[in-house]
Design an enzyme around this catalytic site. Structure first.
Site, PDB file in Angstrom:
ATOM      1  N   VAL A  96       0.872  -1.191   0.000  1.00 33.73           N
ATOM      2  CA  VAL A  96       0.000   0.000   0.000  1.00 33.73           C
ATOM      3  C   VAL A  96       0.899   1.227   0.000  1.00 33.73           C
ATOM      4  O   VAL A  96       1.725   1.404   0.906  1.00 33.73           O
ATOM      5  CB  VAL A  96      -0.934  -0.001   1.233  1.00 33.73           C
ATOM      6  CG1 VAL A  96      -1.813   1.244   1.221  1.00 33.73           C
ATOM      7  CG2 VAL A  96      -1.794  -1.264   1.264  1.00 33.73           C
ATOM      8  N   HIS A 100       3.389   3.562   6.352  1.00 32.60           N
ATOM      9  CA  HIS A 100       2.754   3.031   7.559  1.00 32.60           C
ATOM     10  C   HIS A 100       3.765   2.268   8.391  1.00 32.60           C
ATOM     11  O   HIS A 100       4.665   1.620   7.864  1.00 32.60           O
ATOM     12  CB  HIS A 100       1.566   2.124   7.221  1.00 32.60           C
ATOM     13  CG  HIS A 100       1.844   1.094   6.170  1.00 32.60           C
ATOM     14  ND1 HIS A 100       1.908   1.406   4.827  1.00 32.60           N
ATOM     15  CD2 HIS A 100       2.079  -0.238   6.255  1.00 32.60           C
ATOM     16  CE1 HIS A 100       2.166   0.308   4.139  1.00 32.60           C
ATOM     17  NE2 HIS A 100       2.282  -0.711   4.977  1.00 32.60           N
TER      18      HIS A 100
HETATM   19  P1  DGP Z   1       2.706  -3.407   3.362  1.00 32.67           P
HETATM   20  O1  DGP Z   1       3.110  -4.687   2.708  1.00 32.67           O
HETATM   21  O2  DGP Z   1       3.743  -2.931   4.330  1.00 32.67           O
HETATM   22  O3  DGP Z   1       2.273  -2.354   2.381  1.00 32.67           O
HETATM   23  O4  DGP Z   1       1.444  -3.789   4.254  1.00 32.67           O
HETATM   24  C1  DGP Z   1       0.126  -3.472   3.931  1.00 32.67           C
HETATM   25  C2  DGP Z   1      -0.745  -4.061   5.019  1.00 32.67           C
HETATM   26  O5  DGP Z   1      -2.019  -3.465   4.897  1.00 32.67           O
HETATM   27  C3  DGP Z   1      -0.962  -5.571   4.922  1.00 32.67           C
HETATM   28  O6  DGP Z   1      -0.448  -6.178   6.115  1.00 32.67           O
HETATM   29  C4  DGP Z   1      -2.464  -5.748   4.860  1.00 32.67           C
HETATM   30  C5  DGP Z   1      -2.989  -4.398   5.267  1.00 32.67           C
HETATM   31  N1  DGP Z   1      -4.207  -3.978   4.593  1.00 32.67           N
HETATM   32  C6  DGP Z   1      -4.392  -3.903   3.245  1.00 32.67           C
HETATM   33  N2  DGP Z   1      -5.628  -3.456   2.961  1.00 32.67           N
HETATM   34  C7  DGP Z   1      -6.230  -3.236   4.161  1.00 32.67           C
HETATM   35  C8  DGP Z   1      -7.529  -2.756   4.531  1.00 32.67           C
HETATM   36  O7  DGP Z   1      -8.386  -2.440   3.701  1.00 32.67           O
HETATM   37  N3  DGP Z   1      -7.790  -2.666   5.861  1.00 32.67           N
HETATM   38  C9  DGP Z   1      -6.857  -2.995   6.816  1.00 32.67           C
HETATM   39  N4  DGP Z   1      -7.235  -2.864   8.089  1.00 32.67           N
HETATM   40  N5  DGP Z   1      -5.631  -3.443   6.504  1.00 32.67           N
HETATM   41  C10 DGP Z   1      -5.334  -3.573   5.188  1.00 32.67           C
END
Ligand code: DGP
Length: 117
Positions: A96, A100
């Site tokens: 994403v 974060h």
């Molecule tokens: P990264 O690989 O560091 O970009 O991690 C992205 C994280 O975001 C992954 O562990 C899953 C989480 N994630 C993706 N979409 C959503 C969402 O719609 N809601 C929530 N709560 N988490 C999400």
């Protein structure tokens, strides 16, 4: 547009999430695919795409990510410790494009990385 990330929609309340902390700079919510008993994502409210996109202007919000992490860790009872991870772009496995912190804990997490070769 960068402000249309899935995390920006969570910050704006346009899609649901289990929000555990929010203030004027950052929002923290539980990861949808938890990899530890506690797995919380802490994001700037204003989109910064990745750790390669931060500027000196972002320093107040970057500092707040850490104080928010400490607050969430206290709320979640992580006095024995936890892990903070920032994945950056392709080699870091970033999915994403909205900076974060992953805050993970609730059990011993083992080695940071298992070497494959
Ligand atoms: P990264 O690989 O560091 O970009 O991690 C992205 C994280 O975001 C992954 O562990 C899953 C989480 N994630 C993706 N979409 C959503 C969402 O719609 N809601 C929530 N709560 N988490 C999400």
């Amino acid at each position: 547009m960068p402000e249309d990330t899935i995390f920006a929609k969570i910050v704006r309340g346009e899609i649901p999430a289990d929000v555990v902390y929010r203030d004027e700079h950052v929002t923290a919510f539980r990861d949808i695919h938890p990899q530890a008993p506690v797995h919380v994502l802490i994001v700037p409210n204003r989109v910064i795409p990745s750790a390669l996109d931060v500027t000196e202007e972002d320093e107040p919000v970057l500092g707040r990510l850490f104080t928010a992490a400490r607050r969430v860790a206290e709320q979640e009872g992580l006095a024995d410790g936890f892990r903070l991870i920032v994945n950056c772009r392709a080699h870091g496995g970033q999915e994403v494009d909205h900076l974060h912190l992953h805050l993970m804990g609730g059990e011993p997490l083992g080695p940071m990385r298992v070497r494959r070769r």
